[in-house]
Design an enzyme around this catalytic site. Structure first.
Site, PDB file in Angstrom:
ATOM      1  N   HIS A  61      41.296  33.114  36.411  1.00  0.00           N
ATOM      2  CA  HIS A  61      41.332  33.219  37.872  1.00  0.00           C
ATOM      3  C   HIS A  61      40.716  31.987  38.530  1.00  0.00           C
ATOM      4  O   HIS A  61      41.419  31.201  39.153  1.00  0.00           O
ATOM      5  CB  HIS A  61      40.626  34.501  38.337  1.00  0.00           C
ATOM      6  CG  HIS A  61      40.614  34.676  39.811  1.00  0.00           C
ATOM      7  ND1 HIS A  61      39.478  35.028  40.499  1.00  0.00           N
ATOM      8  CD2 HIS A  61      41.596  34.533  40.733  1.00  0.00           C
ATOM      9  CE1 HIS A  61      39.778  35.103  41.800  1.00  0.00           C
ATOM     10  NE2 HIS A  61      41.056  34.818  41.956  1.00  0.00           N
ATOM     11  N   HIS A  80      34.771  38.096  39.605  1.00  0.00           N
ATOM     12  CA  HIS A  80      35.586  39.026  40.401  1.00  0.00           C
ATOM     13  C   HIS A  80      36.175  40.123  39.516  1.00  0.00           C
ATOM     14  O   HIS A  80      37.163  40.737  39.859  1.00  0.00           O
ATOM     15  CB  HIS A  80      36.704  38.276  41.138  1.00  0.00           C
ATOM     16  CG  HIS A  80      36.259  36.982  41.752  1.00  0.00           C
ATOM     17  ND1 HIS A  80      36.504  35.757  41.166  1.00  0.00           N
ATOM     18  CD2 HIS A  80      35.548  36.729  42.872  1.00  0.00           C
ATOM     19  CE1 HIS A  80      35.963  34.793  41.903  1.00  0.00           C
ATOM     20  NE2 HIS A  80      35.376  35.351  42.938  1.00  0.00           N
TER      21      HIS A  80
END
Ligand code: FES
Length: 130
Positions: A61, A80
């Site tokens: 990510h 996250h």
């Protein structure tokens, strides 16, 4: 332009994997990897039991270093909360990442484990080798 070959680097020994995971880096010091002994034969697994694999330790990510839990065989990103399944090609299970983890190609020779290549782009790189 010239095509660079991947280096062949000893990254662990079979004994290093007794806890289920061992950290190293490949193809250079800026790319952390985790070498894993999954405990059952898995896709791409090498070694005497066909259960040794390695993946980039950087989340696809935004590149955070991930933690790996040998009990669940899951990589978790603390940034996250993307989750990746180490027993299934490091496939994305959940979270904002969109790509599975790059695989580090391994060879086992006796007790020694060598990294010899990578499949998939390590986070933040235009090419894995530069
Ligand atoms: Fe890993 Fe965002 S950097 S989920």
């Amino acid at each position: 332009s010239e095509v660079l070959p991947y280096p062949r680097i000893k990254v662990a020994t079979l004994n290093d994997l007794q806890s289920g995971a061992f950290g190293a880096s490949y193809p250079d010091q800026f790319s952390p990897i985790q070498i894993l002994k999954i405990g059952k034969k898995v896709p791409g697994g090498v070694g005497p039991d066909g259960d040794i694999v390695a993946y980039s330790g950087l989340c696809t990510h935004m590149g955070c270093p991930m933690t790996y839990d040998p009990a669940t065989k899951i990589f978790v990103c603390p940034c996250h909360y993307s989750h990746f399944d180490a027993a299934a090609d490091a496939m994305l299970i959940s979270g904002p990442a969109t790509q599975h983890l790059p695989r580090i190609v391994l060879e086992v020779e006796g007790q020694d484990i060598y990294a010899v290549g990578a499949q998939g782009l390590i986070y933040g790189r235009p090419h894995n080798l530069s």
